[in-house]
Scaffold this active site. Structure first.
Site, PDB file in Angstrom:
ATOM      1  N   THR A 261       0.834  -1.205   0.000  1.00  0.00           N
ATOM      2  CA  THR A 261       0.000   0.000   0.000  1.00  0.00           C
ATOM      3  C   THR A 261       0.863   1.247   0.000  1.00  0.00           C
ATOM      4  O   THR A 261       0.615   2.198  -0.744  1.00  0.00           O
ATOM      5  CB  THR A 261      -0.935   0.008   1.212  1.00  0.00           C
ATOM      6  OG1 THR A 261      -1.767  -1.154   1.181  1.00  0.00           O
ATOM      7  CG2 THR A 261      -1.807   1.245   1.238  1.00  0.00           C
ATOM      8  N   ASP A 262       1.888   1.264   0.842  1.00  0.00           N
ATOM      9  CA  ASP A 262       2.795   2.413   0.887  1.00  0.00           C
ATOM     10  C   ASP A 262       3.518   2.595  -0.445  1.00  0.00           C
ATOM     11  O   ASP A 262       3.687   3.716  -0.925  1.00  0.00           O
ATOM     12  CB  ASP A 262       3.826   2.221   1.997  1.00  0.00           C
ATOM     13  CG  ASP A 262       3.273   2.526   3.374  1.00  0.00           C
ATOM     14  OD1 ASP A 262       2.358   3.361   3.476  1.00  0.00           O
ATOM     15  OD2 ASP A 262       3.748   1.930   4.350  1.00  0.00           O
ATOM     16  N   VAL A 263       3.976   1.492  -1.019  1.00  0.00           N
ATOM     17  CA  VAL A 263       4.731   1.567  -2.274  1.00  0.00           C
ATOM     18  C   VAL A 263       3.857   2.124  -3.393  1.00  0.00           C
ATOM     19  O   VAL A 263       4.251   3.035  -4.135  1.00  0.00           O
ATOM     20  CB  VAL A 263       5.289   0.187  -2.650  1.00  0.00           C
ATOM     21  CG1 VAL A 263       5.905   0.206  -4.051  1.00  0.00           C
ATOM     22  CG2 VAL A 263       6.343  -0.262  -1.627  1.00  0.00           C
TER      23      VAL A 263
ATOM     24  N   GLY B 200       3.144   5.773  -2.891  1.00  0.00           N
ATOM     25  CA  GLY B 200       4.306   6.567  -3.271  1.00  0.00           C
ATOM     26  C   GLY B 200       4.393   6.758  -4.775  1.00  0.00           C
ATOM     27  O   GLY B 200       4.706   7.853  -5.268  1.00  0.00           O
TER      28      GLY B 200
END
Length: 397
Positions: free
Chosen positions: A170-172, A175
């Site tokens: 999710t973070d990747v 980003g």
């Protein structure tokens, strides 16, 4: 040899920490943007402590998302710290922040405040759930978003129960979306001369990655289950047991299925009405997989890969990371970068997948020590040594 990057001349004020924001700004930095990473005095990016493993004083986690940046420390709650931010804003093209909803407004550093200083500013906010909606004040963590977005409900199999993806996907993805949004806003600014704000949330970003699975539900209104390594819409498209391990075979069309039947000496299946088309194979999945599995168990993974590649049938081994980083394709594509770090020594990390013909992405700066470039940046803003010393003494920087 150091090259001029595609984003050379773009300055980004990075008020982010952990992964989604730092990953975004690293992407921009790899392409040549000047990233100024801001932390509280002493260093406030939690990932610096997320170890082991460590390289010198820095965690491997921090190192993975913070190359190609300059680092300063700054107390954003202080009057002097806010003044320094505002001076930085005059020169900045982009601000990226991932504080909780409302924090920047309480600091007097919201988009409405900063655009008065620099109307061309691109101001990007990353939060768990966005700037609107009933969840806007909730904290956002990758694991929580994987659960709430439906991703975990389709990951794993019936025996394992819901599973998260093995990296903070999710973070990747957030980003990446953030970097895309910033580039689009910069392009629009070139036409109009005006900046704008961008509202990015982990929840929205993860929801968008459900792609065909979400579409399947929206069209059919059937809630999907967990299929493990099996594809819901394509057969055969999964892992198979071999004589000595496992292999992935991904047959994407009827021509490839016919070739697979030839390799397996099961030509009769390609003309069987139960299997001759992909919709038929999906309908009769279990019967087909049983027959294919029986044959695939008779040879090793290496033997099958050689045979399948000869017929252009998509397949691959399931590598561990040691095997991945020893793979000649990884070496040929220069997907491991090296750089020298002042406390960690010679470090390696995954390189950029962006391969430009004239303005290559590259590592020009090691992941910075907290506050490593504070004096350099303040001097550029016009502060003299005595003023900088006083700011340090007062723990403003």
């Amino acid at each position: 040899m150091v090259h001029i990057g595609a984003l050379d001349g773009i300055q980004v004020l990075d008020l982010t920490r952990v992964l989604a924001g730092p990953y975004c700004t690293m992407i921009l930095g790899d392409m040549g943007a000047d990233i100024i990473k801001v932390e509280a005095p002493g260093g406030s990016d939690e990932t610096r402590e997320w170890g082991p493993p460590y390289a010198g004083d820095e965690s491997a986690y921090y190192l993975c998302a913070n190359r190609n940046k300059r680092a300063i420390t700054l107390d954003l709650k202080s009057k002097e710290g806010k003044e320094i931010v505002k001076k930085l804003i005059i020169h900045a093209d982009v601000v990226v922040e991932n504080f909780k909803h409302g924090t920047m407004a309480r600091l007097g550093l919201a988009y409405e405040d900063l655009k008065k200083i620099n109307p061309k500013l691109i101001f990007c906010s990353i939060t768990g759930f966005g700037q609107s909606g009933p969840y806007k004040d909730l904290p956002g963590y990758d694991f929580i978003i994987q659960a709430m977005s439906g991703l975990m409900s389709i990951t794993g199999d019936e025996q394992s129960g819901p599973m998260k993806v093995g990296v903070a996907i999710t973070d990747v993805v957030t980003g990446m979306y953030t970097a895309i949004g910033i580039l689009a806003a910069l392009n629009e600014r070139d036409r109009t001369g005006e900046g704008q704000s961008i509202d990015i949330s982990l929840f929205d970003s993860q929801l968008s990655t459900l792609v065909n699975v979400a579409s399947n539900y929206l069209i059919s209104e059937k809630v999907p289950g967990r299929l493990g390594n099996v594809h819901p819409n394509i057969v055969p498209y999964q892992t198979f047991e071999t004589m000595d391990g496992k292999i992935v075979i991904a047959v994407g069309n009827d021509r490839q299925f016919k070739s697979l039947c030839t390799v397996l000496n099961l030509e009769r299946l390609s003309t069987d009405n139960r299997f001759s088309t992909n919709p038929a194979r999906v309908e009769n999945r279990n019967a087909l997989i049983d027959m294919l599995s029986e044959v695939i168990k008779r040879k090793t993974t290496t033997e099958w890969i050689s045979l399948l590649n000869a017929y252009s049938i998509p397949c691959g081994p399931i590598n561990d990371l040691k095997q991945v980083f020893e793979d000649p394709q990884v070496k040929e594509r220069q997907m491991v970068w090296n750089c020298e770090h002042p406390t960690a020594g010679d470090i390696r990390f995954v390189g950029s997948p962006l391969k430009f013909s004239r303005t290559p992405a590259e590592c020009k700066r090691h992941p910075p020590v907290a506050g490593e470039h504070t004096e350099e940046v303040l001097t550029h803003l016009g502060y003299d040594p005595v003023e900088i010393s006083n700011l340090k003494k007062d723990k403003i920087v």
